[in-house]
Write an enzyme that holds these catalytic residues in place. Structure first.
Site, PDB file in Angstrom:
ATOM      1  N   HIS A  13       0.805  -1.231   0.000  1.00  0.00           N
ATOM      2  CA  HIS A  13       0.000   0.000   0.000  1.00  0.00           C
ATOM      3  C   HIS A  13       0.830   1.270   0.000  1.00  0.00           C
ATOM      4  CE1 HIS A  13      -3.545  -2.246  -0.288  1.00  0.00           C
ATOM      5  NE2 HIS A  13      -3.201  -2.988   0.742  1.00  0.00           N
ATOM      6  N   HIS A  46       3.543  -8.012  -3.057  1.00  0.00           N
ATOM      7  CA  HIS A  46       2.690  -8.790  -3.959  1.00  0.00           C
ATOM      8  C   HIS A  46       2.819  -8.192  -5.355  1.00  0.00           C
ATOM      9  CE1 HIS A  46      -1.669 -10.456  -4.741  1.00  0.00           C
ATOM     10  NE2 HIS A  46      -0.796 -10.869  -5.649  1.00  0.00           N
ATOM     11  N   ARG A  48       1.309  -8.221  -8.470  1.00  0.00           N
ATOM     12  CA  ARG A  48       0.076  -8.691  -9.100  1.00  0.00           C
ATOM     13  C   ARG A  48       0.220  -8.691 -10.613  1.00  0.00           C
ATOM     14  NH1 ARG A  48      -4.806  -8.416  -5.822  1.00  0.00           N
ATOM     15  NH2 ARG A  48      -5.835  -8.583  -7.835  1.00  0.00           N
ATOM     16  N   ARG A  52      -0.930  -3.407 -10.020  1.00  0.00           N
ATOM     17  CA  ARG A  52      -1.656  -2.241  -9.500  1.00  0.00           C
ATOM     18  C   ARG A  52      -0.913  -1.533  -8.376  1.00  0.00           C
ATOM     19  NH1 ARG A  52      -6.700  -5.017  -6.409  1.00  0.00           N
ATOM     20  NH2 ARG A  52      -7.209  -5.617  -8.527  1.00  0.00           N
ATOM     21  N   HIS A  53      -0.026  -2.251  -7.671  1.00  0.00           N
ATOM     22  CA  HIS A  53       0.759  -1.535  -6.656  1.00  0.00           C
ATOM     23  C   HIS A  53       2.265  -1.783  -6.865  1.00  0.00           C
ATOM     24  CE1 HIS A  53      -0.170  -5.352  -4.720  1.00  0.00           C
ATOM     25  NE2 HIS A  53      -1.354  -4.957  -4.295  1.00  0.00           N
ATOM     26  N   GLU A  73       4.652 -12.426  -2.948  1.00  0.00           N
ATOM     27  CA  GLU A  73       3.338 -13.012  -3.214  1.00  0.00           C
ATOM     28  C   GLU A  73       3.071 -12.913  -4.706  1.00  0.00           C
ATOM     29  OE1 GLU A  73       1.313 -11.535   0.984  1.00  0.00           O
ATOM     30  OE2 GLU A  73       0.481 -10.860  -0.920  1.00  0.00           O
ATOM     31  N   THR A 103      -8.765  -6.948  -2.747  1.00  0.00           N
ATOM     32  CA  THR A 103      -7.573  -7.557  -2.171  1.00  0.00           C
ATOM     33  C   THR A 103      -7.746  -9.061  -2.343  1.00  0.00           C
ATOM     34  OG1 THR A 103      -6.237  -7.760  -0.161  1.00  0.00           O
ATOM     35  CG2 THR A 103      -8.610  -7.554   0.148  1.00  0.00           C
ATOM     36  N   THR A 104      -6.783  -9.852  -1.824  1.00  0.00           N
ATOM     37  CA  THR A 104      -6.883 -11.301  -2.000  1.00  0.00           C
ATOM     38  C   THR A 104      -8.064 -11.804  -1.176  1.00  0.00           C
ATOM     39  OG1 THR A 104      -4.488 -11.235  -2.073  1.00  0.00           O
ATOM     40  CG2 THR A 104      -5.502 -13.393  -2.001  1.00  0.00           C
ATOM     41  N   GLU A 154       0.254 -20.452   4.492  1.00  0.00           N
ATOM     42  CA  GLU A 154      -0.156 -19.225   5.175  1.00  0.00           C
ATOM     43  C   GLU A 154      -1.665 -19.283   5.305  1.00  0.00           C
ATOM     44  OE1 GLU A 154       1.643 -15.477   4.174  1.00  0.00           O
ATOM     45  OE2 GLU A 154      -0.208 -14.401   4.623  1.00  0.00           O
ATOM     46  N   HIS A 189      -3.706 -11.521   6.820  1.00  0.00           N
ATOM     47  CA  HIS A 189      -4.804 -10.828   6.141  1.00  0.00           C
ATOM     48  C   HIS A 189      -5.758 -10.218   7.157  1.00  0.00           C
ATOM     49  CE1 HIS A 189      -7.400  -9.481   2.957  1.00  0.00           C
ATOM     50  NE2 HIS A 189      -6.482  -9.883   2.116  1.00  0.00           N
ATOM     51  N   HIS A 212      -1.920  -3.677   5.433  1.00  0.00           N
ATOM     52  CA  HIS A 212      -2.812  -2.526   5.351  1.00  0.00           C
ATOM     53  C   HIS A 212      -2.935  -1.778   6.669  1.00  0.00           C
ATOM     54  CE1 HIS A 212      -6.715  -0.428   5.018  1.00  0.00           C
ATOM     55  NE2 HIS A 212      -6.289  -0.196   3.796  1.00  0.00           N
TER      56      HIS A 212
HETATM   57  N1  PXP Z   1      -0.969 -12.392   3.342  1.00  0.00           N
HETATM   58  C1  PXP Z   1      -1.395 -12.473   2.058  1.00  0.00           C
HETATM   59  C2  PXP Z   1      -1.179 -13.745   1.331  1.00  0.00           C
HETATM   60  C3  PXP Z   1      -1.987 -11.363   1.414  1.00  0.00           C
HETATM   61  O1  PXP Z   1      -2.415 -11.470   0.135  1.00  0.00           O
HETATM   62  C4  PXP Z   1      -2.118 -10.161   2.125  1.00  0.00           C
HETATM   63  C5  PXP Z   1      -2.716  -8.959   1.459  1.00  0.00           C
HETATM   64  O2  PXP Z   1      -1.900  -8.553   0.427  1.00  0.00           O
HETATM   65  C6  PXP Z   1      -1.648 -10.125   3.457  1.00  0.00           C
HETATM   66  C7  PXP Z   1      -1.109 -11.256   4.040  1.00  0.00           C
HETATM   67  C8  PXP Z   1      -1.720  -8.869   4.271  1.00  0.00           C
HETATM   68  O3  PXP Z   1      -3.029  -8.485   4.469  1.00  0.00           O
HETATM   69  P1  PXP Z   1      -3.335  -7.061   5.093  1.00  0.00           P
HETATM   70  O4  PXP Z   1      -2.830  -6.041   4.138  1.00  0.00           O
HETATM   71  O5  PXP Z   1      -4.818  -7.060   5.248  1.00  0.00           O
HETATM   72  O6  PXP Z   1      -2.596  -6.993   6.409  1.00  0.00           O
END
Ligand code: PXP
Length: 240
Positions: A13, A46, A48, A52-53, A73, A103-104, A154, A189, A212
């Site tokens: 982010h 990540h 993607r 996008r980021h 990721e 998001t995922t 994970e 997450h 996030h």
């Molecule tokens: N783990 C994975 C596999 C994710 O895809 C994400 C989000 O990109 C996170 C952890 C982190 O999630 P958050 O940004 O909600 O803390």
């Protein structure tokens, strides 16, 4: 049971904010360095398919950073596997990706896709990359992850973070099973100061990936304080 629990800081982010104006600021790599200096145990990015980021140049610079465990990721595609093999991060976490999602959203369906995943994971394993699979806390998904040759799972904490009451026991059971079948257990997450405790307290979980909330909290207190407070809460939960 005494264990250490690692915090991987996801900096996607920071790139989202940078990209909003198309310039260079704030620079994700600089933030990653600050995060490590503040006590993060690793950095998660990540890449993607829609970029996008995090972008290719970010991933290249960050993965070339000596001595820091980078968790990349990515979706299970040949394009992404080729990038990972070239960049050689410490770990790859394979996640499901749909372009329209914010998001995922859900875990990877390893049960259904194990035959597609297996050669990609084998290719990453051959390159010396530790592969994790981002799955919902479901026994069949853990079992299929072993068959798919992953070293780590994970566990997706998104439903728990959204307040689903039954999810903590599902996460606890999946973590126990993960350790029993010989895989390392991570989780992430939607984790925040308020909900991290019960997850950090699960004895089998050795790494949390959080993005996030930490980046948002950094607006109020600065990143070093946000990271230090998250680590303090993780350690306190562990100490019981
Ligand atoms: N783990 C994975 C596999 C994710 O895809 C994400 C989000 O990109 C996170 C952890 C982190 O999630 P958050 O940004 O909600 O803390």
């Amino acid at each position: 049971m005494s264990k250490n629990i690692r915090l991987g800081v996801n900096i996607d982010h920071v790139a989202t904010l940078r990209n909003a104006r198309g310039g260079m600021h704030p620079d994700p790599f600089t933030v990653a360095k600050r995060a490590m200096a503040a006590g993060a145990d690793g950095i998660t990015i990540h890449l993607r398919e829609d970029r996008r980021h995090i972008r290719d140049a970010d991933a290249e610079a960050i993965c070339a950073w000596a001595g820091v465990p980078i968790n990349l990721e990515m979706a299970a595609t040949d394009e992404m596997a080729a990038i990972a093999v070239r960049l050689r991060p410490h770990g790859v976490c394979i996640v499901p990706e749909r372009r329209a999602e914010i998001t995922t959203e859900g875990g990877l369906d390893v049960v259904q896709h194990r035959n597609t995943l297996k050669p990609i994971i084998a290719r990453l394993n051959d390159a010396g990359i530790v592969v994790s699979l981002f799955i919902d806390p479901v026994a069949a998904q853990v079992q299929a992850s072993v068959e798919a040759l992953a070293a780590v799972v994970e566990l997706h904490t998104g439903a728990y973070a959204n307040g689903r009451a039954d999810e903590l026991s599902a996460l606890a059971a999946a973590a126990v099973l993960t350790a029993r079948v010989g895989l390392e257990c991570h989780a992430g997450h939607g984790l925040t100061f308020m909900n991290v405790g019960p997850i950090a307290a699960l004895p089998e979980i050795v790494e949390l990936n959080i993005g996030h909330f930490l980046i948002g909290e950094a607006l109020f207190t600065g990143l070093p304080r946000a990271i230090a407070e998250m680590k303090r809460r993780m350690a306190a939960a562990l100490a019981g």
